[in-house]
Write an enzyme that holds these catalytic residues in place. Structure first.
Site, short mmCIF file in Angstrom:
data_model
loop_
_atom_site.label_atom_id
_atom_site.label_comp_id
_atom_site.label_asym_id
_atom_site.label_seq_id
_atom_site.Cartn_x
_atom_site.Cartn_y
_atom_site.Cartn_z
N ASP A 103 86.17 104.26 -68.54
CA ASP A 103 85.18 105.33 -68.76
C ASP A 103 85.52 106.20 -69.97
O ASP A 103 84.69 107.00 -70.41
CB ASP A 103 85.09 106.24 -67.52
CG ASP A 103 83.94 105.84 -66.61
OD1 ASP A 103 83.01 105.17 -67.09
OD2 ASP A 103 83.97 106.21 -65.43
N GLN B 166 84.62 105.60 -59.34
CA GLN B 166 83.23 106.03 -59.28
C GLN B 166 83.12 107.47 -58.78
O GLN B 166 83.65 107.81 -57.72
CB GLN B 166 82.42 105.10 -58.36
CG GLN B 166 80.95 105.45 -58.24
CD GLN B 166 80.21 105.34 -59.56
OE1 GLN B 166 80.49 104.48 -60.37
NE2 GLN B 166 79.27 106.24 -59.79
N LYS C 37 77.23 97.33 -62.15
CA LYS C 37 78.31 97.11 -63.11
C LYS C 37 78.92 95.73 -62.93
O LYS C 37 79.24 95.04 -63.92
CB LYS C 37 79.38 98.19 -62.96
CG LYS C 37 78.91 99.57 -63.44
CD LYS C 37 79.90 100.66 -63.11
CE LYS C 37 79.37 102.02 -63.57
NZ LYS C 37 80.23 103.14 -63.19
#
Length: 292
Positions: A119, A96, A52
């Site tokens: 997200d 995460q 990422k």
């Protein structure tokens, strides 16, 4: 031959557009920045987070990396969430997952500032997804469902009025992609299948589009696929290959299904790159909203 829905090619086009938008933001004094919170030493999670940040570097997005040990307490993780909430250099961030055992992921995510939820999985943003039937949703949207629809749009796959069968009811893909597909701007009809569904094969054989997200290698077989259907494979299973002596990544759709389809995603190289590019898009869009 079926049309290959190559996520790497589509993601490259998206990144090029994001580079231009990031440059425009910088000229106006806004630097988009992605934050990540990684807890523990899971190799898969570490590689995913590193990827990422490489993606960020490609388009000019800043990186803020937070790493905590495996034994970090829930409160210590929440403290880092609150710190990123207040950090003006961070326009969007992710925690995460999975988190170590004993840590309440839902409790941690609930502390994320919804306007920085890269997200798109904060309860407030999921609520926005439900509320905007027309599809004009200003909130950050879940990356994989958004990536799937964007990939199909990129290759001109029209979903209007199509019967879409979604396999899997997980919140990151199955339940959320159903909401996005049934919005008026997409206008598909969705059947959501799961472990409690009777005769899944019957639903699959009626579908114009199959989106498979169950994590079971080769779950969809040729006899389940209507001739000319579009196949979108989200599944990722690591299967040990005795002959090769190593693990292979396999999708939910058996490759023998491809000849029956009109279009299909490769796996890997299909939905995965789109998920990552949508994370970048969310971060850039959140930075753009700072100027409104």
């Amino acid at each position: 031959m079926p049309l290959r829905l190559d996520g790497t090619i589509a993601a490259a086009a998206i990144k090029e557009d994001l580079r231009r938008r990031v440059d425009a933001l910088k000229k106006k004094g806004v630097q988009p920045g992605l934050g990540t919170i990684l807890v523990g030493d899971d190799i898969g999670s570490r590689k995913y987070v590193a990827g990422k940040h490489r993606d960020c570097a490609e388009v000019g997005i800043g990186s803020i990396s937070v790493e905590l040990p495996e034994d970090a307490s829930e409160q210590e993780i929440i403290n880092e969430v609150e710190r990123l909430n207040a950090d003006t250099k961070c326009t969007g961030y992710i925690v995460q997952l999975p988190l170590p055992k004993g840590i309440g992921a839902n409790k941690v995510i609930a502390h994320v500032d919804p306007t920085k939820d890269a997200d798109g999985m904060h309860p407030d943003n999921l609520g926005e997804l439900v509320a905007h039937i027309d599809g004009a949703n200003p909130a950050p949207q879940p990356c994989t469902p958004r990536g799937i629809i964007t990939l199909l749009e990129h290759y001109g796959v029209d979903l209007n009025g199509k019967d879409v069968c979604v396999l899997g009811r997980g919140i990151t893909v199955g339940r959320t992609v159903g909401l996005m597909l049934t919005a008026k701007n997409v206008n598909a009809t969705v059947t959501l299948c799961h472990t409690g569904t009777t005769d899944i094969a019957e639903h699959l054989r009626r579908a114009d589009v199959i989106i498979a997200a169950v994590g079971r290698a080769g779950f969809v077989q040729p006899e389940d696929v209507k001739l000319g259907a579009v196949l979108v494979d989200v599944g990722v299973s690591r299967i040990y290959d005795d002959k090769a002596g190593k693990y292979r990544v396999l999708g939910d759709v058996d490759p023998s299904c491809y000849p029956r389809s009109s279009a299909c995603t490769p796996n890997p190289g299909g939905v995965g790159p789109m998920t990552r590019s949508m994370l970048l898009a969310n971060v850039v869009e959140m930075a753009e909203r700072l100027l409104l």
